[in-house]
Structures are given as structure tokens and as C-alpha cells.
Design a protein around this motif. Structure first.
Motif, PDB file in Angstrom:
ATOM      1  N   ALA A 100       4.222   9.574   1.384  1.00 46.04           N
ATOM      2  CA  ALA A 100       2.993   9.306   2.120  1.00 46.04           C
ATOM      3  C   ALA A 100       2.915  10.247   3.313  1.00 46.04           C
ATOM      4  CB  ALA A 100       2.972   7.853   2.589  1.00 46.04           C
ATOM      5  N   VAL A 101       1.731  10.730   3.604  1.00 43.35           N
ATOM      6  CA  VAL A 101       1.529  11.567   4.795  1.00 43.35           C
ATOM      7  C   VAL A 101       1.491  10.639   6.002  1.00 43.35           C
ATOM      8  CG1 VAL A 101      -0.022  13.166   5.952  1.00 43.35           C
ATOM      9  CG2 VAL A 101       0.254  13.273   3.460  1.00 43.35           C
ATOM     10  N   PRO A 102       2.431  10.799   6.953  1.00 39.71           N
ATOM     11  CA  PRO A 102       2.431   9.885   8.098  1.00 39.71           C
ATOM     12  C   PRO A 102       1.117   9.961   8.868  1.00 39.71           C
ATOM     13  CG  PRO A 102       4.491  11.107   7.991  1.00 39.71           C
ATOM     14  CD  PRO A 102       3.543  11.758   7.008  1.00 39.71           C
TER      15      PRO A 102
ATOM     16  N   ASP B 178       0.851  -1.193   0.000  1.00 42.92           N
ATOM     17  CA  ASP B 178       0.000   0.000   0.000  1.00 42.92           C
ATOM     18  C   ASP B 178       0.888   1.245   0.000  1.00 42.92           C
ATOM     19  OD1 ASP B 178      -1.732   2.086   0.511  1.00 42.92           O
ATOM     20  OD2 ASP B 178      -2.634   1.181   2.291  1.00 42.92           O
ATOM     21  N   PRO B 179       0.836   2.102  -1.026  1.00 39.34           N
ATOM     22  CA  PRO B 179       1.711   3.278  -1.075  1.00 39.34           C
ATOM     23  C   PRO B 179       1.500   4.237   0.094  1.00 39.34           C
ATOM     24  CG  PRO B 179       0.021   3.404  -2.773  1.00 39.34           C
ATOM     25  CD  PRO B 179      -0.025   2.022  -2.221  1.00 39.34           C
ATOM     26  N   ASP B 180       0.324   4.174   0.706  1.00 40.86           N
ATOM     27  CA  ASP B 180       0.084   5.032   1.873  1.00 40.86           C
ATOM     28  C   ASP B 180       0.851   4.546   3.098  1.00 40.86           C
ATOM     29  OD1 ASP B 180      -1.614   6.555   0.341  1.00 40.86           O
ATOM     30  OD2 ASP B 180      -3.444   5.615   1.104  1.00 40.86           O
ATOM     31  N   GLN B 181       1.398   3.336   3.039  1.00 38.94           N
ATOM     32  CA  GLN B 181       2.158   2.775   4.158  1.00 38.94           C
ATOM     33  C   GLN B 181       3.647   2.634   3.819  1.00 38.94           C
ATOM     34  OE1 GLN B 181       0.588   2.482   6.904  1.00 38.94           O
ATOM     35  NE2 GLN B 181      -1.481   2.727   6.086  1.00 38.94           N
ATOM     36  N   ASP B 182       4.130   3.397   2.821  1.00 33.17           N
ATOM     37  CA  ASP B 182       5.519   3.274   2.379  1.00 33.17           C
ATOM     38  C   ASP B 182       6.455   4.132   3.244  1.00 33.17           C
ATOM     39  OD1 ASP B 182       7.731   2.510   0.951  1.00 33.17           O
ATOM     40  OD2 ASP B 182       7.259   3.692  -0.848  1.00 33.17           O
ATOM     41  N   ILE B 183       6.419   3.877   4.521  1.00 30.66           N
ATOM     42  CA  ILE B 183       7.329   4.504   5.471  1.00 30.66           C
ATOM     43  C   ILE B 183       7.636   3.461   6.530  1.00 30.66           C
ATOM     44  CG2 ILE B 183       5.400   5.520   6.761  1.00 30.66           C
ATOM     45  CD1 ILE B 183       7.321   7.802   7.569  1.00 30.66           C
ATOM     46  N   ALA B 184       8.890   3.376   6.922  1.00 25.22           N
ATOM     47  CA  ALA B 184       9.302   2.330   7.858  1.00 25.22           C
ATOM     48  C   ALA B 184      10.391   2.859   8.776  1.00 25.22           C
ATOM     49  CB  ALA B 184       9.790   1.099   7.107  1.00 25.22           C
TER      50      ALA B 184
ATOM     51  N   GLY C  98      12.935  21.355  10.647  1.00 29.00           N
ATOM     52  CA  GLY C  98      13.869  20.470  11.325  1.00 29.00           C
ATOM     53  C   GLY C  98      13.307  19.163  11.813  1.00 29.00           C
ATOM     54  N   ALA C  99      12.035  18.885  11.529  1.00 25.72           N
ATOM     55  CA  ALA C  99      11.414  17.631  11.965  1.00 25.72           C
ATOM     56  C   ALA C  99      11.073  16.776  10.748  1.00 25.72           C
ATOM     57  CB  ALA C  99      10.156  17.900  12.777  1.00 25.72           C
ATOM     58  N   LEU C 100      11.150  15.475  10.916  1.00 27.20           N
ATOM     59  CA  LEU C 100      10.814  14.569   9.833  1.00 27.20           C
ATOM     60  C   LEU C 100       9.302  14.486   9.672  1.00 27.20           C
ATOM     61  CD1 LEU C 100      12.516  11.349   8.784  1.00 27.20           C
ATOM     62  CD2 LEU C 100      10.060  11.221   9.256  1.00 27.20           C
ATOM     63  N   ALA C 101       8.840  14.849   8.480  1.00 24.74           N
ATOM     64  CA  ALA C 101       7.405  14.880   8.210  1.00 24.74           C
ATOM     65  C   ALA C 101       7.029  13.939   7.083  1.00 24.74           C
ATOM     66  CB  ALA C 101       6.977  16.309   7.860  1.00 24.74           C
ATOM     67  N   GLY C 102       7.900  13.005   6.763  1.00 23.71           N
ATOM     68  CA  GLY C 102       7.657  12.041   5.712  1.00 23.71           C
ATOM     69  C   GLY C 102       8.984  11.558   5.151  1.00 23.71           C
ATOM     70  N   VAL C 103       8.905  10.636   4.216  1.00 21.29           N
ATOM     71  CA  VAL C 103      10.101  10.158   3.503  1.00 21.29           C
ATOM     72  C   VAL C 103       9.732  10.026   2.033  1.00 21.29           C
ATOM     73  CG1 VAL C 103      10.972   8.921   5.526  1.00 21.29           C
ATOM     74  CG2 VAL C 103       9.604   7.691   3.814  1.00 21.29           C
ATOM     75  N   LEU C 104      10.720  10.152   1.167  1.00 23.74           N
ATOM     76  CA  LEU C 104      10.457  10.060  -0.262  1.00 23.74           C
ATOM     77  C   LEU C 104      10.064   8.622  -0.608  1.00 23.74           C
ATOM     78  CD1 LEU C 104      12.548  11.857  -2.981  1.00 23.74           C
ATOM     79  CD2 LEU C 104      11.398   9.695  -3.443  1.00 23.74           C
ATOM     80  N   GLY C 105       8.866   8.495  -1.093  1.00 26.40           N
ATOM     81  CA  GLY C 105       8.296   7.183  -1.395  1.00 26.40           C
ATOM     82  C   GLY C 105       6.808   7.334  -1.595  1.00 26.40           C
ATOM     83  N   GLY C 106       6.092   6.266  -1.425  1.00 30.00           N
ATOM     84  CA  GLY C 106       4.640   6.344  -1.542  1.00 30.00           C
ATOM     85  C   GLY C 106       4.166   6.204  -2.969  1.00 30.00           C
ATOM     86  N   TYR C 107       3.373   7.154  -3.444  1.00 28.26           N
ATOM     87  CA  TYR C 107       2.785   7.113  -4.779  1.00 28.26           C
ATOM     88  C   TYR C 107       3.881   6.915  -5.833  1.00 28.26           C
ATOM     89  CZ  TYR C 107       0.237   8.744  -8.929  1.00 28.26           C
ATOM     90  OH  TYR C 107      -0.341   8.844 -10.179  1.00 28.26           O
ATOM     91  N   GLU C 108       3.679   5.960  -6.707  1.00 25.09           N
ATOM     92  CA  GLU C 108       4.633   5.629  -7.770  1.00 25.09           C
ATOM     93  C   GLU C 108       6.025   5.321  -7.214  1.00 25.09           C
ATOM     94  OE1 GLU C 108       4.484   8.920 -10.493  1.00 25.09           O
ATOM     95  OE2 GLU C 108       2.764   8.085 -11.577  1.00 25.09           O
TER      96      GLU C 108
END
Length: 261
Positions: free
Chosen positions: A244-246, A135-141, A222-232
């Protein structure tokens, strides 16, 4: 390897006195921040929408490249150190952790050198929505790490610091991305305004974010608000990238890694 999931440059001139005073104030604040170990926001003077080589600074030191086994294996993704109780957690894209047993992290990697050593993954925290259906909406780990040579020593976060993880975000934040294109031996940086592709996916226009930048942190003040990934998988062209929006699931994964990992 423990894998855990949760339920679901002008010619020089002398500046006016007021400008000199302002510069001295900024320098004093920066020095105080360094002494206290706190984060200052990203530089407001950065040109938006331009990708350039990232300077070797405290922000870049917290970002590193993911390698397959050794530095000779080539880097294929990016990750970043985030704050945690045991000071040993990194964040990246879930699709970057397909082979956790052979993946190592090199924070601050630059020009063939890993100044803070190599770190192996000891635990991986991926949402079941990614594990079961990508699921691209869950592409954060998130993952916990330890020195790859097995030696006990200073925790990673004590060496380079760590980004806080943003639970709440403005609707259209300006984001700074720091990451490692596969063909480059140093990180690049780009900042720009962002918009929502959907309620669960954020979009940014930055050139030259090519393969290898997956997992790069999206930083807001200065805060992590996501990572490059998700859609496509983060985007199919280097000029437009996604994250993906966490949501609740990502924050639960982070808490699990940060508190119990």
C-alpha cells in the motif's frame, strides 16, 4: 496490550589510480557515516530483480522476523525498526499483527540466533479501515516494543538504528526489500524498479518473496516507503509483490506511535 487506532564475483587485477582514489573516497564516506550514525543510500551496483541472501549489515540489522512467542514458534512475518522519539517503534503489515499479545520481534535474526534479543509488543497502531474491513490500502501498521524479558536497558533503536519514514515519494522509485521467507533462517534482499497498480498500491517484480516476507520494509534511498502487504495480502505468487502507498492515515499512525507511543 494497548491497541490504538486513529480516526479513520573476474580475476583480480590492480585497479588504476583513479579507481583506487574513488574506492578510498567511498570507504572514507562510509567510515564517516558510521561515525556520525547517518544512513547511506542503497548500493547502486545491486543487480535489479534478483533475490539473494542479505549480507549482515546495518540495513539487515534493522529488519527482523516476527515469531509466535519464542524462536521455537517459527517466524511468520517481517518487521523493521523506524525512527521515533522513544526509539522503540517497528513497522510491519497490519495483517501480521492479528495476535499482538503473543508476537515477539527478533531484529537481525539469522541462523537461529537473535543477536539483539527478543522484543514484545507494547502497543499496536492499526487503521480502523483495516480493523473494521481489512482494507488493503490500510495494510500497514506500527507497534511499540520493549525487551521480552522485562529488563530495562538500551532502547532498540540505539542498538540497531532506525529507518526514517518517507512521507513523499517519487512516482516510480527503485525499491529495496529485505525480508524473511518462512522457510529461510536469514533475510533475503531484492531491489527493482516499481510501478503503480493503482493510486494506492505499488507493484514490484522480485522472485522468491514467499510466505513470511509480509511486512518487509520497502526502502527508497534508505527510508521506509511502504511494507510488503496490501493488494492480495502482498501478492499470491512469489514473483510479484505489492505495498500500500502510505497515505495520510498511515503517516498519522506513524506520528502517533513515534511521538506518543
Amino acid at each position: 496490550m494497548i491497541q490504538r487506532t486513529l480516526p479513520q564475483p573476474r580475476a583480480a587485477c590492480r585497479a588504476p589510480a583513479r579507481v583506487r582514489r574513488a574506492v578510498r573516497t567511498v570507504l572514507a564516506l562510509a567510515a564517516m557515516a558510521a561515525l556520525l550514525g547517518i544512513d547511506l543510500p542503497e548500493s547502486p551496483g545491486a543487480v535489479l530483480g534478483v533475490t539473494s541472501r542479505a549480507a549482515p549489515d546495518a540495513t539487515a540489522d534493522r529488519v527482523g522476523a516476527l515469531f509466535a512467542g519464542t524462536l521455537d514458534g517459527g517466524h511468520f512475518c517481517t518487521a523493521a525498526v523506524v525512527r521515533s522519539d522513544d526509539r522503540d517503534v517497528i513497522a510491519t503489515a497490519a495483517h501480521c499483527l492479528e495476535d499482538p499479545d503473543t508476537t515477539v520481534f527478533a531484529p537481525g535474526y539469522r541462523d537461529g540466533r537473535a543477536p539483539y534479543g527478543l522484543w514484545r509488543l507494547t502497543g499496536v497502531y492499526v487503521a480502523p479501515g483495516w480493523t473494521d474491513g481489512q482494507d488493503p490500502d490500510q495494510d500497514i501498521a506500527f507497534a511499540t516494543v520493549a525487551p521480552a524479558d522485562g529488563a530495562a536497558g538500551t532502547p532498540l533503536e540505539d542498538l540497531v538504528g532506525g529507518f526514517p519514514v518517507a512521507a513523499d515519494q517519487p512516482e516510480h522509485p527503485t525499491v529495496t526489500i529485505v525480508g524473511y521467507p518462512r522457510a529461510e533462517e536469514a533475510p533475503v534482499r531484492c531491489a527493482n524498479t516499481t510501478g503503480l497498480l493503482s493510486e494506492t498500491q505499488r507493484r514490484i517484480e522480485c522472485p522468491d518473496l514467499t510466505g513470511g516476507t509480509s511486512g518487509s520494509p520497502w526502502l527508497v534511498d534508505g527510508a521506509l516507503a511502504g511494507v510488503l502487504g496490501g493488494y492480495e495480502g502482498g501478492g499470491t505468487v512469489p514473483e510479484v509483490s505489492y505495498s500500500a502507498v502510505p497515505g495520510d492515515q498511515a503517516m498519522a499512525l506513524y506520528r502517533e506511535a513515534a511521538q506518543d507511543g
